[in-house]
Design an enzyme around this catalytic site. Structure first.
Site, mmCIF file in Angstrom:
data_model
loop_
_atom_site.group_PDB
_atom_site.id
_atom_site.type_symbol
_atom_site.label_atom_id
_atom_site.label_comp_id
_atom_site.label_asym_id
_atom_site.label_seq_id
_atom_site.Cartn_x
_atom_site.Cartn_y
_atom_site.Cartn_z
ATOM 1 N N ASN A 171 0.806 -1.226 0.000
ATOM 2 C CA ASN A 171 0.000 0.000 0.000
ATOM 3 C C ASN A 171 0.836 1.272 0.000
ATOM 4 O OD1 ASN A 171 0.240 -1.574 2.546
ATOM 5 N ND2 ASN A 171 -0.274 0.388 3.469
ATOM 6 N N GLN A 199 -4.805 -3.811 -2.354
ATOM 7 C CA GLN A 199 -4.360 -2.801 -3.321
ATOM 8 C C GLN A 199 -4.364 -3.331 -4.752
ATOM 9 O OE1 GLN A 199 -3.649 0.374 -2.853
ATOM 10 N NE2 GLN A 199 -3.735 0.416 -0.636
ATOM 11 N N SER A 219 -10.674 -5.163 -0.334
ATOM 12 C CA SER A 219 -11.350 -4.031 0.289
ATOM 13 C C SER A 219 -12.132 -3.242 -0.759
ATOM 14 C CB SER A 219 -10.292 -3.123 0.929
ATOM 15 O OG SER A 219 -10.884 -1.913 1.350
ATOM 16 N N HIS A 221 -13.325 -0.124 -0.660
ATOM 17 C CA HIS A 221 -13.021 1.301 -0.844
ATOM 18 C C HIS A 221 -11.672 1.554 -1.514
ATOM 19 C CE1 HIS A 221 -10.178 2.278 2.556
ATOM 20 N NE2 HIS A 221 -10.683 1.159 3.047
ATOM 21 N N THR A 260 -26.278 -9.764 9.576
ATOM 22 C CA THR A 260 -27.124 -9.444 8.422
ATOM 23 C C THR A 260 -26.272 -8.856 7.306
ATOM 24 O OG1 THR A 260 -28.966 -9.038 9.910
ATOM 25 C CG2 THR A 260 -29.144 -8.100 7.692
ATOM 26 N N CYS A 346 2.451 8.724 9.536
ATOM 27 C CA CYS A 346 2.152 7.302 9.600
ATOM 28 C C CYS A 346 0.926 7.038 10.453
ATOM 29 C CB CYS A 346 3.357 6.527 10.135
ATOM 30 S SG CYS A 346 3.402 4.851 9.490
HETATM 31 C C1 LIG Z 1 -6.413 -0.600 2.921
HETATM 32 C C2 LIG Z 1 -5.705 -1.874 3.163
HETATM 33 C C3 LIG Z 1 -6.141 -2.769 4.141
HETATM 34 C C4 LIG Z 1 -7.316 -2.470 5.040
HETATM 35 O O1 LIG Z 1 -8.516 -2.497 4.320
HETATM 36 P P1 LIG Z 1 -9.867 -1.907 4.973
HETATM 37 O O2 LIG Z 1 -10.910 -2.343 3.997
HETATM 38 O O3 LIG Z 1 -9.680 -0.436 5.035
HETATM 39 O O4 LIG Z 1 -10.039 -2.542 6.291
HETATM 40 C C5 LIG Z 1 -5.442 -3.947 4.298
HETATM 41 N N1 LIG Z 1 -4.380 -4.223 3.533
HETATM 42 C C6 LIG Z 1 -3.926 -3.392 2.580
HETATM 43 C C7 LIG Z 1 -2.741 -3.767 1.759
HETATM 44 C C8 LIG Z 1 -4.578 -2.189 2.365
HETATM 45 O O5 LIG Z 1 -4.117 -1.355 1.437
#
Ligand SMILES: *Cc1c(COP(=O)(O)O)cnc(C)c1O
Length: 414
Positions: A171, A199, A219, A221, A260, A346
């Site tokens: 990331n 990622q 993830s 988002h 749910t 960080c």
């Molecule tokens: C963003 C991220 C996560 C965490 O994901 P969330 O959906 O925000 O809990 C875990 N691992 C990596 C490599 C990420 O970039």
């Protein structure tokens, strides 16, 4: 589409002869905006289609269940899995927890896990907790390019090893691990491989069959779906992965994750995966073009750009660079109309610089002097030009140690 996304309609006319909306978002490794097409797909599930996907006795529930089923198919298709192998979660953090603790709890005391030092905190913190429960963990170092050494991995595997947890793409530096090699080795040695692909999924092709991945965290988002949704892929055959559930209750998700279903989030994730699959090739070409221009532009203005991590084995949208002598936090303060992040700012309070940058050999100062560009679907070449100009100007302002050659070039340019 771009107009809908603009946070503030503040148009900046530049000496560069281009117009951009500020603030500009270039922090797509931290999170991505929801794609308007994803939002459109979700909205009915916050409206008339509000049913509980477990309520199979009426049309409200059946509509929700149907949407869930369709989303599951799309999500599975993107990674070459089967719909029943998808466990929806609240995100990659939860998926990582389920994978690591789920496997370790099944294995019991004396189990051994292998991870790398540059894993996300969601993996590293789980490893620490498991160590407290008697699990042994080996943390593999990475080379200066950000990749693990396969010989190190092979040597770390013992008879007690139950899981290898190695991420697809980092990331911070965007570096991709040698995924096919890791999968081959894990299969040869009969060890499960969990891959944190938060990622990478939707950005580069990832097929769980051809790569030999047994567990995969995603993830929403990070791929233009909302926050609060994600999934864990759990291999159902060759071999069938057995996990201890971490959230118990109503038995949803094959008993692996009770609660749910978050139908709007799941629908959004399904649509986001469908879009990513369709557009990945053209999108990555665009991202690569923008990154190439970013590198050239910064290099021309500032000279000898120092890129952190391997530039070839890398997500197309990521660039992580250090500007020796500059403090990243100061730099970001002067760049209020561009959203970027730095290895100085960080997540963890006790840390002053990024554990990833230090793992690839940067000292504390250089790690703090880093800047991470996360280019995404909605960035334009005009925004890249703007970013080059603003970042270079701010660094020139902060850095009194610039060579006279660069200063002279700057003077003649205006
Ligand atoms: C963003 C991220 C996560 C965490 O994901 P969330 O959906 O925000 O809990 C875990 N691992 C990596 C490599 C990420 O970039």
């Amino acid at each position: 589409m771009r107009e809908q996304l603009a946070v503030v309609g503040n148009l900046l006319a530049l000496e560069l002869g281009i117009m951009v909306n500020v603030p500009i978002y270039m922090d797509n490794m931290a999170t991505t905006p929801v794609d308007p097409r994803v939002l459109e797909a979700i909205l009915p599930y916050f409206g008339p289609h509000f049913g509980n996907a477990s309520s199979k006795t009426h049309v409200f529930g059946l509509t929700a269940a149907d949407a869930d089923g369709q989303a599951r198919e799309k999500v599975a298709e993107l990674i070459g899995a089967r719909a029943r192998e998808i466990v929806f979660t609240a995100g990659a953090t939860e998926a990582n927890n389920l994978a690591l603790k789920g496997v370790a709890d099944m294995a019991g005391a004396g189990a051994h896990i292998i991870a790398s030092t540059i894993e996300h905190k969601a993996v590293l913190d789980c490893c620490r907790t498991l160590e407290g429960r008697g699990v042994e963990v080996t943390y593999l170092p990475v080379a200066a390019n950000g990749q693990i050494d396969l010989d190190d991995l092979a040597a770390a595997i013992t008879d007690q090893t139950v899981l290898i947890s190695l991420m697809a793409a980092n990331n911070e530096i965007g570096v991709l691990q040698p995924l096919a090699d890791i999968g081959r080795l894990a299969k040869e040695r009969g060890v499960l491989w969990h891959c944190d692909a938060a990622q990478a999924v939707g950005k580069v092709p990832l097929d769980v069959e051809s790569l030999g991945i047994d567990l995969l965290s995603v993830s929403g988002h990070k791929l233009y779906a909302p926050k609060g949704v994600g999934f864990l892929y759990v291999r159902s055959r060759n071999p069938r992965v057995r996990l201890q559930a971490q959230i118990e209750g109503g038995g949803q998700e094959n008993g692996l994750r009770a609660g749910t279903l978050n139908v709007p989030g799941i629908v959004g994730l399904g649509r986001a995966c469908e879009l990513a699959q369709k557009e990945m090739v053209t999108e990555s070409a665009h991202l690569l073009q923008m990154r190439q221009r970013l590198i050239e532009g910064l290099d021309t203005r500032l000279g000898a750009l120092s890129v952190n991590g391997d530039l070839d084995s890398r997500l197309p949208g990521n660039l992580n660079v250090s500007f020796p002598g500059i403090d990243g936090a100061d730099l970001l303060l002067g760049l209020r109309d561009i959203a970027l992040s730095s290895g100085a700012a960080c997540s963890s309070k006790e840390e002053t610089s990024s554990h990833v940058l230090r793992a690839i050999g940067l000292n504390d100062d250089l790690a703090r002097a880093s800047l991470r560009f996360g280019l995404g679907r909605f960035n334009s070449m005009e925004e890249v030009e703007f970013a080059i100009d603003r970042v270079a100007a701010e660094i020139e302002r902060l850095d009194s140690n610039l060579t006279t050659a660069v200063k002279a070039r700057e003077l003649t340019a205006h």
